[in-house]
Design a protein around this motif. Structure first.
Motif, PDB file in Angstrom:
ATOM      1  N   ILE A  82       0.842  -1.197   0.000  1.00 14.36           N
ATOM      2  CA  ILE A  82       0.000   0.000   0.000  1.00 14.36           C
ATOM      3  C   ILE A  82       0.875   1.243   0.000  1.00 14.36           C
ATOM      4  N   LYS A  83       1.918   1.214   0.803  1.00  8.09           N
ATOM      5  CA  LYS A  83       2.847   2.329   0.878  1.00  8.09           C
ATOM      6  C   LYS A  83       3.481   2.616  -0.486  1.00  8.09           C
ATOM      7  N   LYS A  84       3.741   1.553  -1.238  1.00  9.07           N
ATOM      8  CA  LYS A  84       4.374   1.714  -2.552  1.00  9.07           C
ATOM      9  C   LYS A  84       3.345   1.764  -3.667  1.00  9.07           C
ATOM     10  N   ASN A  85       2.074   1.854  -3.302  1.00  6.76           N
ATOM     11  CA  ASN A  85       1.014   1.948  -4.293  1.00  6.76           C
ATOM     12  C   ASN A  85       1.002   0.745  -5.230  1.00  6.76           C
ATOM     13  N   ASN A  86       1.096  -0.399  -4.635  1.00  4.99           N
ATOM     14  CA  ASN A  86       1.328  -1.625  -5.374  1.00  4.99           C
ATOM     15  C   ASN A  86       0.340  -2.690  -4.901  1.00  4.99           C
ATOM     16  N   ILE A  87       0.078  -3.677  -5.757  1.00  7.18           N
ATOM     17  CA  ILE A  87      -0.634  -4.863  -5.274  1.00  7.18           C
ATOM     18  C   ILE A  87       0.299  -6.044  -5.499  1.00  7.18           C
ATOM     19  N   THR A  88       0.629  -6.762  -4.444  1.00 10.54           N
ATOM     20  CA  THR A  88       1.584  -7.870  -4.560  1.00 10.54           C
ATOM     21  C   THR A  88       0.832  -9.198  -4.687  1.00 10.54           C
ATOM     22  N   ASN A  89       1.198  -9.967  -5.697  1.00  6.08           N
ATOM     23  CA  ASN A  89       0.619 -11.303  -5.877  1.00  6.08           C
ATOM     24  C   ASN A  89       1.296 -12.289  -4.934  1.00  6.08           C
ATOM     25  N   VAL A  90       0.497 -13.087  -4.267  1.00  2.00           N
ATOM     26  CA  VAL A  90       1.065 -14.049  -3.314  1.00  2.00           C
ATOM     27  C   VAL A  90       0.384 -15.410  -3.405  1.00  2.00           C
ATOM     28  N   LEU A  91       1.098 -16.423  -2.929  1.00  2.00           N
ATOM     29  CA  LEU A  91       0.515 -17.739  -2.668  1.00  2.00           C
ATOM     30  C   LEU A  91       0.647 -17.980  -1.172  1.00  2.00           C
ATOM     31  N   VAL A  92      -0.222 -18.802  -0.624  1.00  2.00           N
ATOM     32  CA  VAL A  92      -0.087 -19.195   0.771  1.00  2.00           C
ATOM     33  C   VAL A  92       0.568 -20.576   0.815  1.00  2.00           C
ATOM     34  N   GLU A  93       1.626 -20.672   1.606  1.00  2.00           N
ATOM     35  CA  GLU A  93       2.351 -21.945   1.716  1.00  2.00           C
ATOM     36  C   GLU A  93       1.730 -22.829   2.792  1.00  2.00           C
ATOM     37  N   VAL A  94       1.438 -24.057   2.417  1.00  2.00           N
ATOM     38  CA  VAL A  94       0.808 -25.012   3.323  1.00  2.00           C
ATOM     39  C   VAL A  94       1.826 -26.093   3.702  1.00  2.00           C
ATOM     40  N   ASN A  95       1.890 -26.410   4.983  1.00  2.00           N
ATOM     41  CA  ASN A  95       2.762 -27.486   5.467  1.00  2.00           C
ATOM     42  C   ASN A  95       1.958 -28.785   5.413  1.00  2.00           C
TER      43      ASN A  95
ATOM     44  N   ILE B 141       1.651 -23.063   6.700  1.00  2.32           N
ATOM     45  CA  ILE B 141       0.665 -23.173   7.761  1.00  2.32           C
ATOM     46  C   ILE B 141      -0.057 -24.521   7.675  1.00  2.32           C
ATOM     47  N   MET B 142      -0.630 -24.927   8.787  1.00  3.10           N
ATOM     48  CA  MET B 142      -1.377 -26.181   8.815  1.00  3.10           C
ATOM     49  C   MET B 142      -2.688 -25.984   8.064  1.00  3.10           C
ATOM     50  N   GLU B 143      -3.136 -27.033   7.413  1.00  4.95           N
ATOM     51  CA  GLU B 143      -4.302 -26.885   6.548  1.00  4.95           C
ATOM     52  C   GLU B 143      -5.561 -26.397   7.276  1.00  4.95           C
ATOM     53  N   GLU B 144      -5.717 -26.790   8.543  1.00  5.18           N
ATOM     54  CA  GLU B 144      -6.934 -26.380   9.259  1.00  5.18           C
ATOM     55  C   GLU B 144      -6.949 -24.879   9.588  1.00  5.18           C
ATOM     56  N   LYS B 145      -5.799 -24.239   9.450  1.00  8.50           N
ATOM     57  CA  LYS B 145      -5.731 -22.798   9.730  1.00  8.50           C
ATOM     58  C   LYS B 145      -5.884 -21.955   8.466  1.00  8.50           C
ATOM     59  N   LEU B 146      -6.002 -22.634   7.334  1.00 10.38           N
ATOM     60  CA  LEU B 146      -5.979 -21.960   6.045  1.00 10.38           C
ATOM     61  C   LEU B 146      -7.173 -21.019   5.837  1.00 10.38           C
ATOM     62  N   ASP B 147      -8.364 -21.510   6.125  1.00 11.76           N
ATOM     63  CA  ASP B 147      -9.572 -20.699   5.898  1.00 11.76           C
ATOM     64  C   ASP B 147      -9.512 -19.367   6.622  1.00 11.76           C
ATOM     65  N   GLU B 148      -9.112 -19.436   7.883  1.00 10.04           N
ATOM     66  CA  GLU B 148      -9.085 -18.234   8.708  1.00 10.04           C
ATOM     67  C   GLU B 148      -8.085 -17.218   8.142  1.00 10.04           C
TER      68      GLU B 148
ATOM     69  N   TYR C 161      -4.247 -31.037  -3.813  1.00 14.71           N
ATOM     70  CA  TYR C 161      -5.155 -30.578  -4.870  1.00 14.71           C
ATOM     71  C   TYR C 161      -6.591 -30.495  -4.352  1.00 14.71           C
ATOM     72  N   LYS C 162      -6.959 -31.467  -3.531  1.00 11.70           N
ATOM     73  CA  LYS C 162      -8.309 -31.492  -2.985  1.00 11.70           C
ATOM     74  C   LYS C 162      -8.546 -30.265  -2.089  1.00 11.70           C
ATOM     75  N   LEU C 163      -7.532 -29.963  -1.286  1.00 15.21           N
ATOM     76  CA  LEU C 163      -7.594 -28.782  -0.421  1.00 15.21           C
ATOM     77  C   LEU C 163      -7.793 -27.512  -1.264  1.00 15.21           C
ATOM     78  N   PHE C 164      -7.032 -27.432  -2.331  1.00 14.16           N
ATOM     79  CA  PHE C 164      -7.077 -26.302  -3.271  1.00 14.16           C
ATOM     80  C   PHE C 164      -8.484 -26.149  -3.873  1.00 14.16           C
ATOM     81  N   ILE C 165      -9.048 -27.270  -4.305  1.00 13.24           N
ATOM     82  CA  ILE C 165     -10.379 -27.243  -4.920  1.00 13.24           C
ATOM     83  C   ILE C 165     -11.456 -26.911  -3.883  1.00 13.24           C
ATOM     84  N   ASP C 166     -11.311 -27.474  -2.674  1.00 13.12           N
ATOM     85  CA  ASP C 166     -12.270 -27.182  -1.601  1.00 13.12           C
ATOM     86  C   ASP C 166     -12.313 -25.694  -1.312  1.00 13.12           C
ATOM     87  N   ILE C 167     -11.137 -25.091  -1.219  1.00  8.17           N
ATOM     88  CA  ILE C 167     -11.088 -23.656  -0.924  1.00  8.17           C
ATOM     89  C   ILE C 167     -11.664 -22.861  -2.081  1.00  8.17           C
ATOM     90  N   ARG C 168     -11.318 -23.280  -3.282  1.00  2.76           N
ATOM     91  CA  ARG C 168     -11.853 -22.558  -4.444  1.00  2.76           C
ATOM     92  C   ARG C 168     -13.383 -22.559  -4.424  1.00  2.76           C
TER      93      ARG C 168
END
Ligand SMILES: *Cc1c(COP(=O)(O)O)cnc(C)c1O
Length: 237
Positions: free
Chosen positions: A121-134, A144-151, A188-195
């Motif tokens: 925000i400070k740099k007037n930018n939008i940064t693309n990210v992925l969330v890393e799952v353990n 992060i653990m999968e059960e914490k992903l939604d939050e 992949y299932k986790l990915f589809i569930d979230i989608r």
């Protein structure tokens, strides 16, 4: 200025083989080869070898350490190349990389997401990210653990300085093809569930999984980015 010879026939040969195997794995699983992005993992790799791969058509590179990337980047031909940050990122390094990278794959805490959001925000930018799952629930690994992903995703969806494109994982070291496929299939299932939950501002189009020893299995289970280091650039010293 130092002169680099960008000839590395072994790297070019490896790149061709990997591209071929990616295509074959896609076709074998009914996918189009364009659906899978090859990310060349360049940690510890000298700029001349990276440039050889870029000249031969590599379009995406991934670095693990901010410091290493900043010290090499002037010597890499980055004009038509996208850079991903794939290693554990400390919040105090965020401001130094967000304008240089196209995607941060390794966001694994609210703390880090907050820092990326604020700096963007400070740099007037939008940064693309992925969330890393353990996905293997390993103590020594980030993600992060999968059960914490939604939050986490719900909170990240409200952050105006970042855009969540999907998920990334570094799975445990597995030996058999069926073990590898089971872990990737779970991811992949986790990915589809979230989608399917359609969380506000969370896209879920990108799934980064698979490295030198298991990218074929990852593609067969739905990876859209494979991160390949040693099979492309040779064994790390
Ligand atoms: C090093 C690394 C890779 C590439 O590993 P190889 O086995 O050399 O292909 C991929 N992803 C991450 C996060 C890495 O740190």
């Amino acid at each position: 200025m130092e002169k680099w010879s960008d000839e590395a026939p072994d790297v070019v040969q490896n790149l061709r083989e990997i591209q071929h195997k990616i295509s074959e794995a896609c076709i074998a699983s009914g996918r189009r080869p364009e659906e899978v992005t090859l990310l060349g993992v360049t940690k510890t790799v000298p700029p001349n070898r990276i440039n050889a791969a870029i000249s031969a058509g590599l379009q995406n590179i991934g670095e693990n350490r901010v410091q290493e990337f900043l010290s090499k980047k002037e010597k890499i031909s980055l004009e038509n190349v996208k850079v991903h940050m794939i290693g554990h990122l400390q919040t105090n390094k965020v401001s130094r990389v967000i304008t240089d990278v196209d995607l941060i794959e390794s966001v694994d805490s609210l703390h880090l997401a907050d820092a990326i959001n604020k700096q963007s925000i400070k740099k007037n930018n939008i940064t693309n990210v992925l969330v890393e799952v353990n996905i293997g629930r390993e103590k020594a690994k980030s993600g992060i653990m999968e059960e914490k992903l939604d939050e986490l995703l719900c909170k990240m969806g409200e952050m105006k300085g970042l855009r969540v494109l999907g998920l990334m994982t570094v799975p445990p070291i597995l030996n058999t093809e069926s073990e590898k496929r089971a872990v990737f299939s779970h991811m992949y299932k986790l990915f589809i569930d979230i989608r399917s939950k359609n969380i506000d501002n969370i896209l879920m189009n990108v799934l980064s999984m698979g490295m030198s020893s298991d990218y074929i299995e990852a593609i067969k289970e739905g990876a859209t980015i494979v991160r390949i280091g040693s099979a492309l650039f040779g064994k790390r010293g």
